[in-house]
Design a protein around this motif. Structure first.
Motif, PDB file in Angstrom:
ATOM      1  N   SER A   1     -19.050   8.310  -0.656  1.00 41.23           N
ATOM      2  CA  SER A   1     -18.063   9.282  -0.195  1.00 41.23           C
ATOM      3  C   SER A   1     -16.981   9.475  -1.253  1.00 41.23           C
ATOM      4  O   SER A   1     -16.922   8.763  -2.256  1.00 41.23           O
ATOM      5  N   LEU A   2     -16.096  10.441  -1.043  1.00 37.53           N
ATOM      6  CA  LEU A   2     -15.041  10.738  -2.004  1.00 37.53           C
ATOM      7  C   LEU A   2     -14.166   9.523  -2.302  1.00 37.53           C
ATOM      8  O   LEU A   2     -13.617   9.400  -3.394  1.00 37.53           O
ATOM      9  N   GLU A   3     -14.029   8.621  -1.342  1.00 40.79           N
ATOM     10  CA  GLU A   3     -13.197   7.435  -1.530  1.00 40.79           C
ATOM     11  C   GLU A   3     -14.009   6.191  -1.867  1.00 40.79           C
ATOM     12  O   GLU A   3     -13.446   5.101  -1.968  1.00 40.79           O
ATOM     13  N   GLY A   4     -15.324   6.356  -2.051  1.00 39.16           N
ATOM     14  CA  GLY A   4     -16.133   5.269  -2.565  1.00 39.16           C
ATOM     15  C   GLY A   4     -16.977   4.517  -1.573  1.00 39.16           C
ATOM     16  O   GLY A   4     -17.906   3.810  -1.964  1.00 39.16           O
ATOM     17  N   ALA A   5     -16.696   4.645  -0.268  1.00 37.51           N
ATOM     18  CA  ALA A   5     -17.490   3.937   0.733  1.00 37.51           C
ATOM     19  C   ALA A   5     -18.831   4.620   0.916  1.00 37.51           C
ATOM     20  O   ALA A   5     -18.943   5.845   0.856  1.00 37.51           O
ATOM     21  N   ALA A   6     -19.880   3.843   1.181  1.00 37.73           N
ATOM     22  CA  ALA A   6     -21.194   4.417   1.424  1.00 37.73           C
ATOM     23  C   ALA A   6     -21.187   5.196   2.733  1.00 37.73           C
ATOM     24  O   ALA A   6     -20.612   4.778   3.728  1.00 37.73           O
ATOM     25  N   GLY A   7     -21.842   6.364   2.710  1.00 45.11           N
ATOM     26  CA  GLY A   7     -21.922   7.189   3.902  1.00 45.11           C
ATOM     27  C   GLY A   7     -22.245   8.616   3.543  1.00 45.11           C
ATOM     28  O   GLY A   7     -23.207   8.886   2.815  1.00 45.11           O
TER      29      GLY A   7
ATOM     30  N   MET B   1     -11.448  -0.958   5.269  1.00 38.71           N
ATOM     31  CA  MET B   1     -10.110  -0.603   4.810  1.00 38.71           C
ATOM     32  C   MET B   1     -10.201  -0.119   3.371  1.00 38.71           C
ATOM     33  O   MET B   1     -11.123  -0.473   2.628  1.00 38.71           O
ATOM     34  N   GLN B   2      -9.231   0.723   2.991  1.00 37.81           N
ATOM     35  CA  GLN B   2      -9.164   1.268   1.638  1.00 37.81           C
ATOM     36  C   GLN B   2      -7.721   1.209   1.156  1.00 37.81           C
ATOM     37  O   GLN B   2      -6.846   1.876   1.718  1.00 37.81           O
TER      38      GLN B   2
ATOM     39  N   ILE C   1       7.909  15.675  -3.870  1.00 33.87           N
ATOM     40  CA  ILE C   1       7.434  16.725  -2.972  1.00 33.87           C
ATOM     41  C   ILE C   1       7.508  16.303  -1.503  1.00 33.87           C
ATOM     42  O   ILE C   1       7.090  17.055  -0.622  1.00 33.87           O
ATOM     43  N   GLY C   2       8.036  15.109  -1.242  1.00 37.85           N
ATOM     44  CA  GLY C   2       8.289  14.710   0.133  1.00 37.85           C
ATOM     45  C   GLY C   2       7.541  13.500   0.634  1.00 37.85           C
ATOM     46  O   GLY C   2       7.811  13.036   1.749  1.00 37.85           O
ATOM     47  N   ALA C   3       6.598  12.958  -0.142  1.00 36.71           N
ATOM     48  CA  ALA C   3       5.879  11.764   0.298  1.00 36.71           C
ATOM     49  C   ALA C   3       6.827  10.565   0.326  1.00 36.71           C
ATOM     50  O   ALA C   3       7.738  10.459  -0.505  1.00 36.71           O
ATOM     51  N   ARG C   4       6.595   9.653   1.235  1.00 32.78           N
ATOM     52  CA  ARG C   4       7.460   8.476   1.349  1.00 32.78           C
ATOM     53  C   ARG C   4       7.014   7.326   0.455  1.00 32.78           C
ATOM     54  O   ARG C   4       7.833   6.497   0.067  1.00 32.78           O
ATOM     55  N   HIS C   5       5.723   7.270   0.124  1.00 30.60           N
ATOM     56  CA  HIS C   5       5.198   6.152  -0.654  1.00 30.60           C
ATOM     57  C   HIS C   5       4.134   6.657  -1.626  1.00 30.60           C
ATOM     58  O   HIS C   5       3.532   7.712  -1.422  1.00 30.60           O
ATOM     59  N   ASP C   6       3.887   5.868  -2.676  1.00 31.40           N
ATOM     60  CA  ASP C   6       2.820   6.199  -3.616  1.00 31.40           C
ATOM     61  C   ASP C   6       1.626   5.247  -3.468  1.00 31.40           C
ATOM     62  O   ASP C   6       0.704   5.283  -4.289  1.00 31.40           O
ATOM     63  N   GLU C   7       1.624   4.430  -2.443  1.00 30.60           N
ATOM     64  CA  GLU C   7       0.484   3.573  -2.150  1.00 30.60           C
ATOM     65  C   GLU C   7       0.373   3.382  -0.646  1.00 30.60           C
ATOM     66  O   GLU C   7       1.356   3.543   0.091  1.00 30.60           O
ATOM     67  N   GLY C   8      -0.835   3.083  -0.199  1.00 32.49           N
ATOM     68  CA  GLY C   8      -1.046   2.894   1.228  1.00 32.49           C
ATOM     69  C   GLY C   8      -2.423   2.331   1.494  1.00 32.49           C
ATOM     70  O   GLY C   8      -3.259   2.218   0.599  1.00 32.49           O
ATOM     71  N   VAL C   9      -2.658   1.987   2.757  1.00 34.12           N
ATOM     72  CA  VAL C   9      -3.942   1.434   3.183  1.00 34.12           C
ATOM     73  C   VAL C   9      -4.449   2.241   4.368  1.00 34.12           C
ATOM     74  O   VAL C   9      -3.725   2.454   5.341  1.00 34.12           O
ATOM     75  N   ASP C  10      -5.695   2.718   4.280  1.00 36.98           N
ATOM     76  CA  ASP C  10      -6.389   3.314   5.412  1.00 36.98           C
ATOM     77  C   ASP C  10      -7.238   2.243   6.088  1.00 36.98           C
ATOM     78  O   ASP C  10      -7.831   1.390   5.412  1.00 36.98           O
TER      79      ASP C  10
END
Length: 289
Positions: free
Chosen positions: A40-46, A146-147, A160-169
């Motif tokens: 997938s676009l984020e690297g997980a198989a699927g 998790m990603q 541009i308004g984002a609160r953080h430059d890193e995060g976890v899905d």
């Protein structure tokens, strides 16, 4: 949860009982063609847009599998590229890394960022299949993952308004291949703050909290080496400056041989970074062992 929290899944996998071996028909000592999905676009198989409850690589629960991919998306005003690798351990645990680049082309100049300004992001992922099997069990395959995502343009995304430059899905997914009908169905629930997967940062002026988004895939395997289908992915809408739309695609995946899969898709990504109607083509090539 810090950036290394994905290692908790590895510890959980080590604590699981080994379980009894199940007699499975093998082809060349590995999985049935196309049942490991693509990257997938984020690297997980699927699928291309969303993870499935499958583990990267061609090996079954008797070995370790590997995969590597490159993906290009060309839509009306933007270009996207990603490349990554993944390892599948005994068809139970998946660890992945992907680097993404998103080029704004002419729109970058209109937004004051400069022509061909590119956003980049690194993603480290982990997925654990906790129950069932895609094909052989009475219970469908069920996985959690998790990603961890780190954006490379922190000052810009905050401007541009984002609160953080890193995060976890965090996500949970259930998938099933109905072999007699050659139909695969998959559904995913994702807990996220990411704006455009994180390429525009995490959280925003409209919303800074986690929200649940839904993703789904349906595929029809026309032959051992060819599958067609479609996907849907709902998106958060955190930034006042840049509305975010749900994503759709229609794809065809071809197993060129046991180790190489090519995927082409028509994608509709809606509005991205203030510009509507972002439709175009995805092409992905994956090698798996």
């Amino acid at each position: 949860m810090n950036r290394f929290s994905f290692f908790a899944l590895a510890a959980l996998a080590a604590a699981l009982p080994a379980g009894q071996a199940m007699a499975k028909p093998l082809r060349n000592g590995g999985k049935l063609l196309l049942t490991n999905g693509i990257s997938s676009l984020e690297g997980a198989a699927g699928g291309g847009l969303t993870p499935w409850a499958v583990i990267a690589g061609n090996e079954t629960d008797e070995g370790i599998g590997l995969s590597a991919h490159g993906t290009i998306v060309e839509v009306k005003d933007y270009d996207y590229q990603s490349a990554g690798v993944a390892i599948g351990i005994r068809d139970r645990l998946e660890l992945s890394y992907t680097h993404q680049d998103f080029n704004t082309n002419e729109i970058g100049a209109a937004l004051g960022l400069g022509k061909d300004y590119a956003f980049s992001q690194d993603i480290v992922g982990a997925k654990l299949r906790v129950a069932g099997d895609l094909v052989y069990d009475a219970v469908p395959a069920i996985a959690v993952g998790m990603q961890y995502k780190k954006n490379g343009q922190g000052d810009i995304v905050r401007a541009i308004g984002a609160r953080h430059d890193e995060g976890v899905d965090y996500y949970a997914t259930v998938s099933r291949l109905f072999l007699s009908r050659s139909i695969l169905l998959s559904a995913t629930a994702r807990l996220t703050k990411a704006n455009q997967m994180g390429l525009l940062g995490f959280g925003g002026d409209k919303n800074g909290d986690y929200g649940v988004e839904f993703e789904g895939s349906a595929a029809w395997q026309l032959s051992r080496g060819l599958a067609i289908g479609g996907e849907f992915r709902s998106k958060p809408n955190n930034l006042g400056i840049a509305r975010e739309d749900d994503w759709f695609d229609a794809f065809a995946a071809v197993a060129l041989n046991r180790n190489l899969t090519a995927t082409v898709a028509y994608v509709d990504l809606g509005s991205i970074a203030t510009v509507k109607g972002q439709r175009g083509v995805l092409f992905s090539l994956q090698a798996a062992f």
